[in-house]
Scaffold this motif. Structure first.
Motif, PDB file in Angstrom:
ATOM      1  N   LEU A  92       0.686  -1.189  -0.069  1.00  0.00           N
ATOM      2  CA  LEU A  92      -0.041   0.015  -0.126  1.00  0.00           C
ATOM      3  C   LEU A  92       0.675   1.204   0.135  1.00  0.00           C
ATOM      4  O   LEU A  92       1.744   1.352   0.830  1.00  0.00           O
ATOM      5  CB  LEU A  92      -1.063   0.001   1.209  1.00  0.00           C
ATOM      6  CG  LEU A  92      -1.722   1.326   1.309  1.00  0.00           C
ATOM      7  CD1 LEU A  92      -2.734   1.543   0.375  1.00  0.00           C
ATOM      8  CD2 LEU A  92      -2.462   1.218   2.582  1.00  0.00           C
ATOM      9  N   TYR A  93       0.432   2.004  -1.006  1.00  0.00           N
ATOM     10  CA  TYR A  93       1.356   3.350  -0.969  1.00  0.00           C
ATOM     11  C   TYR A  93       0.184   4.575  -0.501  1.00  0.00           C
ATOM     12  O   TYR A  93      -0.409   4.985  -1.412  1.00  0.00           O
ATOM     13  CB  TYR A  93       2.054   3.733  -2.446  1.00  0.00           C
ATOM     14  CG  TYR A  93       3.061   4.701  -2.614  1.00  0.00           C
ATOM     15  CD1 TYR A  93       2.562   6.314  -2.236  1.00  0.00           C
ATOM     16  CD2 TYR A  93       4.227   4.449  -2.756  1.00  0.00           C
ATOM     17  CE1 TYR A  93       3.563   7.008  -2.354  1.00  0.00           C
ATOM     18  CE2 TYR A  93       5.214   5.334  -2.754  1.00  0.00           C
ATOM     19  CZ  TYR A  93       4.972   6.518  -2.549  1.00  0.00           C
ATOM     20  OH  TYR A  93       5.921   7.811  -2.723  1.00  0.00           O
ATOM     21  N   ILE A  94       0.585   5.134   0.702  1.00  0.00           N
ATOM     22  CA  ILE A  94      -0.095   6.113   1.025  1.00  0.00           C
ATOM     23  C   ILE A  94       0.566   7.422   0.693  1.00  0.00           C
ATOM     24  O   ILE A  94       1.756   7.647   1.169  1.00  0.00           O
ATOM     25  CB  ILE A  94      -0.211   6.052   2.631  1.00  0.00           C
ATOM     26  CG1 ILE A  94      -0.941   4.752   2.911  1.00  0.00           C
ATOM     27  CG2 ILE A  94      -1.016   7.178   3.114  1.00  0.00           C
ATOM     28  CD1 ILE A  94      -0.800   4.512   4.470  1.00  0.00           C
ATOM     29  N   ILE A 119       0.001  -2.735  -6.717  1.00  0.00           N
ATOM     30  CA  ILE A 119       0.138  -2.068  -5.514  1.00  0.00           C
ATOM     31  C   ILE A 119      -0.917  -0.942  -5.390  1.00  0.00           C
ATOM     32  O   ILE A 119      -1.650  -0.494  -6.422  1.00  0.00           O
ATOM     33  CB  ILE A 119       1.375  -1.038  -5.825  1.00  0.00           C
ATOM     34  CG1 ILE A 119       2.642  -2.103  -5.975  1.00  0.00           C
ATOM     35  CG2 ILE A 119       1.573  -0.146  -4.628  1.00  0.00           C
ATOM     36  CD1 ILE A 119       3.996  -1.441  -6.394  1.00  0.00           C
ATOM     37  N   ASP A 120      -1.591  -1.038  -4.409  1.00  0.00           N
ATOM     38  CA  ASP A 120      -2.620  -0.253  -3.788  1.00  0.00           C
ATOM     39  C   ASP A 120      -2.058   1.034  -3.691  1.00  0.00           C
ATOM     40  O   ASP A 120      -1.219   1.083  -2.784  1.00  0.00           O
ATOM     41  CB  ASP A 120      -3.657  -0.916  -2.716  1.00  0.00           C
ATOM     42  CG  ASP A 120      -4.307  -2.155  -3.267  1.00  0.00           C
ATOM     43  OD1 ASP A 120      -5.374  -2.177  -4.018  1.00  0.00           O
ATOM     44  OD2 ASP A 120      -3.903  -3.164  -2.633  1.00  0.00           O
ATOM     45  N   ALA A 154      -8.384   3.525   8.260  1.00  0.00           N
ATOM     46  CA  ALA A 154      -9.107   2.751   7.634  1.00  0.00           C
ATOM     47  C   ALA A 154      -8.940   2.156   6.499  1.00  0.00           C
ATOM     48  O   ALA A 154      -9.200   0.997   6.012  1.00  0.00           O
ATOM     49  CB  ALA A 154     -10.569   3.749   7.316  1.00  0.00           C
ATOM     50  N   GLU A 155      -7.956   2.484   5.560  1.00  0.00           N
ATOM     51  CA  GLU A 155      -7.408   1.858   4.544  1.00  0.00           C
ATOM     52  C   GLU A 155      -6.416   0.828   4.626  1.00  0.00           C
ATOM     53  O   GLU A 155      -6.602  -0.250   3.934  1.00  0.00           O
ATOM     54  CB  GLU A 155      -6.732   2.886   3.546  1.00  0.00           C
ATOM     55  CG  GLU A 155      -6.356   2.622   2.156  1.00  0.00           C
ATOM     56  CD  GLU A 155      -7.722   2.429   1.188  1.00  0.00           C
ATOM     57  OE1 GLU A 155      -7.514   1.824   0.074  1.00  0.00           O
ATOM     58  OE2 GLU A 155      -8.871   2.798   1.641  1.00  0.00           O
ATOM     59  N   PRO A 171      -2.306  -5.001   4.379  1.00  0.00           N
ATOM     60  CA  PRO A 171      -1.095  -5.102   3.709  1.00  0.00           C
ATOM     61  C   PRO A 171       0.090  -5.492   4.623  1.00  0.00           C
ATOM     62  O   PRO A 171      -0.001  -5.389   5.784  1.00  0.00           O
ATOM     63  CB  PRO A 171      -0.730  -3.397   3.094  1.00  0.00           C
ATOM     64  CG  PRO A 171      -1.431  -2.761   4.134  1.00  0.00           C
ATOM     65  CD  PRO A 171      -2.642  -3.566   4.631  1.00  0.00           C
ATOM     66  N   ALA A 172       1.228  -6.086   4.068  1.00  0.00           N
ATOM     67  CA  ALA A 172       2.212  -6.227   4.536  1.00  0.00           C
ATOM     68  C   ALA A 172       3.450  -5.591   4.592  1.00  0.00           C
ATOM     69  O   ALA A 172       4.329  -5.476   5.355  1.00  0.00           O
ATOM     70  CB  ALA A 172       2.912  -7.747   3.976  1.00  0.00           C
ATOM     71  N   ARG A 173       3.440  -4.363   3.318  1.00  0.00           N
ATOM     72  CA  ARG A 173       4.247  -3.556   3.206  1.00  0.00           C
ATOM     73  C   ARG A 173       3.675  -2.173   3.018  1.00  0.00           C
ATOM     74  O   ARG A 173       2.417  -2.350   2.339  1.00  0.00           O
ATOM     75  CB  ARG A 173       5.198  -3.746   1.971  1.00  0.00           C
ATOM     76  CG  ARG A 173       6.002  -4.960   1.923  1.00  0.00           C
ATOM     77  CD  ARG A 173       7.018  -5.037   0.868  1.00  0.00           C
ATOM     78  NE  ARG A 173       7.706  -6.391   0.895  1.00  0.00           N
ATOM     79  CZ  ARG A 173       9.003  -6.432   0.569  1.00  0.00           C
ATOM     80  NH1 ARG A 173       9.591  -5.284   0.062  1.00  0.00           N
ATOM     81  NH2 ARG A 173       9.494  -7.569   0.693  1.00  0.00           N
ATOM     82  N   VAL A 174       4.031  -1.111   3.626  1.00  0.00           N
ATOM     83  CA  VAL A 174       3.325   0.131   3.561  1.00  0.00           C
ATOM     84  C   VAL A 174       4.332   1.145   3.377  1.00  0.00           C
ATOM     85  O   VAL A 174       5.290   1.199   4.196  1.00  0.00           O
ATOM     86  CB  VAL A 174       2.227   0.571   4.910  1.00  0.00           C
ATOM     87  CG1 VAL A 174       1.847   1.825   4.805  1.00  0.00           C
ATOM     88  CG2 VAL A 174       1.386  -0.602   4.938  1.00  0.00           C
TER      89      VAL A 174
END
Length: 514
Positions: A71-73, A96-97, A133-134, A140-143
């Motif tokens: 997940l890329y925030i 990738i989310d 919340a996301e 995810p395992a990686r953020v």
């Protein structure tokens, strides 16, 4: 972990090995000794343009290749901008989310300005809740959180900011997430509080140079519970992502090899050197410009290639076309060896060079292509790529130590300032690093400028302590007999006590009918 037995004695057992997450950045996993320990929070600091986003995307893509959800925030860049970065490297980030925090345009209207509550109290809570919340939804395992400058501005004071980061750290550790926090260092000075919270810190830097490309380097500031290669490591951003060049540490590459001798193809020169150059040694060809250093180095390269030894010739000062033409004029055909891939001929632009990248390429040639002879022509060009001569000596020390342990013979040329007399000066003294020093000099005899060479030192064995004439004419390279009838040749203005016909150049011209 402690265990109590029947005697009440508490014994310690070794914990299970921590699982590592690879970064997916060439060279960086080597520096990190395999990668990052999972389920921790890490900080990547760097000024804008140092490649933080690119490294973060490579980290998530490596996870996707391993079947791990990423997940890329993004709090600063838009999703469209991330897609542009991916496209520029030829990547697809479909696996990738991406979570982009949408800013409500209504907040720009005057009637929507907060009056009772501080904006930080509302906006920071809204941002945090949206991010969490996301994470809860995707698991995810990686953020990646990009970037902390936005969180810092919303928090407004250091205490609230620190508490927010501590809260994120505790939250993610309970969700078994490995997190990269990106910080563009827009705050004044280094955020040491943030570095103390993170499990590991990677610092990215751009070093400005007066001319040429910007030099980029990284340093692992800390990595709790794990070993890593300390110091600065050069890296570059190219098509396909960030590529890191780990600092070379010679003692890590021990290897035994059968000693051999490298011949030049010129009997008199081999005699001067006590039979030839020993494998695993380094030789410095030292002298003024145009005195034959590159020519002798080329002679060694051709001789080694003819015997099937893999050779690399890095030219800093001369174009490859000029080098090939000049070599052909002296009876040395380097083109056929280049075509057979026995000889690698490479033109290096000092203005575009990262010293770490140059050393990394040599290391790959040694380990992957069985390199036997390396020629660097010249160290003056290599020096121009370094920030200071003291770093050149340190870099060369590690490089020569590595090559020595791999059994590679190294030739380096170094042009001195000036031509004759006492005004000959060396731009940087690296002669103490070389095992052998071959000294070239101009001298005057009978109204003609001639060339001489001698061996100043050779650590690996005996050598002649004589001075011989060097002649390069009419398609040949000749080394003459000992100049016994001269005194003061190395000063450039010798005293001659014999007949001019005894000089090698004079005999050569007579044989040619001139």
């Amino acid at each position: 972990m402690t265990i109590a037995d029947d005697t009440g004695v508490r014994n310690f057992s070794r914990p299970a090995r921590v699982e590592l997450f690879k970064m997916g950045v060439e060279g960086l996993d080597d520096i990190l000794d395999g990668g990052l320990s999972r389920n921790h929070l890490y900080l990547i600091e760097g000024d804008p343009g140092t490649g933080k986003t690119t490294i973060a995307m490579q980290f998530l893509m490596e996870g996707a290749r391993s079947g791990q959800k990423g997940l890329y925030i993004t709090l600063s860049e838009s999703k469209a901008e991330l897609l542009e970065i991916a496209d520029s490297h030829g990547w697809s980030i479909d696996d990738i989310d991406t979570f982009e925090l949408e800013h409500d345009e209504k907040h720009l209207k005057p009637e929507k300005v907060y009056t009772v509550f501080s904006p930080s109290e509302i906006e920071l809570s809204e941002t945090t809740n949206a991010v969490l919340a996301e994470v809860e939804r995707l698991q995810p395992a990686r953020v990646v959180l990009d970037s902390l400058s936005e969180v810092r501005l919303l928090a407004r004071d250091s205490l609230r900011y620190r508490r927010q980061i501590l809260g994120l750290k505790q939250y993610f550790s309970g969700r078994k997430c490995t997190v990269l926090l990106l910080d563009d260092r827009t705050a004044d000075g280094h955020d040491l509080q943030l570095q103390s919270i993170a499990h590991g810190v990677i610092l990215l830097e751009s070093v400005e140079r007066e001319y040429g490309i910007v030099k980029r380097r990284l340093e692992v500031k800390k990595l709790r519970g794990a070993k890593f290669r300390e110091g600065f490591h050069d890296y570059c951003i190219k098509h396909g992502g960030v590529e890191v060049y780990p600092r070379l540490v010679a003692p890590e590459h021990l290897l035994t090899f059968a000693p051999t001798q490298l011949k030049s193809g010129i009997e008199e020169l081999d005699t001067l050197l006590g039979g030839g150059l020993d494998s695993g040694t380094s030789t410095l060809l030292l002298g003024p410009a145009g005195c034959g250093k590159s020519t002798i180095a080329t002679r060694y390269a051709v001789t080694a290639a003819e015997k099937g030894a893999r050779t690399a010739f890095f030219a800093f000062d001369e174009t490859l076309a000029t080098l090939a033409i000049r070599a052909r004029g002296l009876g040395l055909d380097i083109t056929k060896h280049v075509n057979s891939k026995t000889l690698l001929l490479r033109r290096v632009d000092a203005a575009e060079l990262s010293p770490g990248q140059f050393v990394h390429e040599i290391r790959n040639l040694v380990e992957d292509h069985d390199l036997k002879l390396l020629i660097i022509d010249s160290l003056n060009g290599f020096l121009n790529a370094m920030p200071g001569e003291q770093f050149l000596a340190m870099q060369l020390h590690e490089l020569l130590g590595f090559l020595s342990q791999k059994g590679v013979t190294t030739l380096m040329t170094l042009a001195q300032r000036g031509f004759v007399g006492t005004n000959v000066d060396t731009p940087v003294d690296v002669s103490y690093l070389a095992d052998t020093v071959l000294l070239f000099r101009y001298f005057e005899a009978a109204g003609e400028v001639r060339q001489a060479l001698s061996v100043i030192k050779k650590r690996s064995g005996e050598h002649e302590r004589t001075i011989r004439e060097l002649v390069m004419k009419n398609g040949k390279i000749l080394v003459g007999s000992v100049l016994t009838e001269f005194e003061g040749v190395l000063t450039g203005a010798p005293t001659y006590r014999g007949g001019i016909e005894n000089l090698q150049g004079s005999r050569f011209m007579a044989e040619q009918g001139n």
